[in-house]
Design an enzyme around this catalytic site. Structure first.
Site: not given
Ligand code: MEV
Length: 307
Positions: A99, A147, A102
């Site tokens: 979502a 990320d 990460g």
């Protein structure tokens, strides 16, 4: 039996997602929650993922070189570490999954850290990084690396992709933000591809938008350093608008942003790749009111402190 654990941070991109893929700087915060992995001898080699927020099993796979992304990622981890046998990896993820927070990088970092200890000799951070770079490219195609940088280290930093990437730590006062998932999100890879098509169709406009995001990031960096939350919030709203123009917002994301602003948030924007997934709002004085307004509208909002 030996049990070994590893952890990885979730992340919140404060400013600059998507434009970071095109060379602009972005600002990201590693979150105090993310993923925890436990490695132990099992009946067969398996990777299981549990949603720590609901307790539900999210996935359970065996390593497989030509399988699903998760099966391939697990196979790649074992291959890179030259591990064989019935190794079980159990990962608990404490942020919304898939979502924009990460979760995949946090999962990979946690699993890689636990597995590298299992090898029985100390491994350098670079080996964990190599594993996570491989699994992130299995999950996301050609990611900027933001990320993974957040999942490895936490903290707030400015990130610019490159070889090597540039990571500059920023000193920001701890601040409370409100996060909510707004709906299912397509894969990051497909959203990044969509922004690529936008660049092909409108090269001049797209690169000007990217440059504007870069300017938002530069101003946000100054405002964050001063704790000038009013300006930070305004810049979040601008960044959300630029992401809308790239085509990665949704009615749900826009609606959640409007509800949060109406409830007193200084700013709100989508975070991560968009297309659904999470938004966050800055409400240092009144996070409870913003959480309540979002919950009343049916969103599963929660407060989190960026440490
Ligand atoms: C995803 O968390 C952030 C994006 O900018 C993709 C990337 O940087 O690889 C959308």
């Amino acid at each position: 039996t030996r049990r070994l654990v590893g952890q990885g941070c979730g992340k919140l991109i404060l400013f600059g997602e998507h434009a970071v893929v095109w060379g602009q700087p972005a600002i990201v915060a590693g979150l105090p929650r993310g993923a925890t992995a436990l490695v132990r001898m099992a009946e067969k080699a398996s990777l299981s993922i549990v949603n720590g927020r609901t307790g539900a099993v999210h996935a359970e796979v065996e390593p497989k070189a030509d399988g699903s992304p998760l099966e391939q990622a697990y196979q790649a981890m074992l291959d890179i570490l030259e591990l064989e046998g019935p190794i079980g990896v159990h990962v608990t993820i404490d942020v919304p999954i898939g979502a924009g927070l990460g979760s995949s990088a946090a999962m990979s970092v946690a699993a890689a850290r636990a597995l590298t200890q299992f090898v029985g000799k100390p491994m350098a951070t670079t080996e964990v990084e190599a594993i996570v770079a491989r699994t992130e490219s299995i999950f996301h195609g050609n990611p900027s690396g933001i990320d993974q940088a957040a999942a490895l280290g936490g903290g707030i930093f400015q990130y610019t992709r490159g070889t090597p990437a540039s990571i500059e730590a920023l000193w920001v006062e701890p601040v409370s933000v409100v996060v909510t998932e707004t709906g299912p999100a397509p894969s990051t890879a497909s959203l990044v591809e969509g922004v690529g098509r936008f660049h092909d169709a409108h090269p001049k406009i797209a690169s000007r938008i990217d440059e504007l995001v870069g300017e938002v990031v530069a101003d946000a960096r100054t405002a964050l350093a001063k704790g000038d939350w009013g300006t930070v919030g305004e810049l979040m709203n601008v960044n959300h608008g630029l992401l809308v123009s790239m085509g990665v917002s949704t009615p749900g994301l826009d609606r959640a942003c409007h509800i949060a602003r109406a409830a007193g948030a200084l700013g709100a924007k989508l975070t991560g790749a968009g297309g659904g997934g999470c938004m966050f709002a800055l409400a240092p004085e009144s996070p409870d009111e913003v959480v309540r307004a979002l919950q009343e509208a049916g969103f599963d909002a929660f407060e989190i402190t960026i440490p």
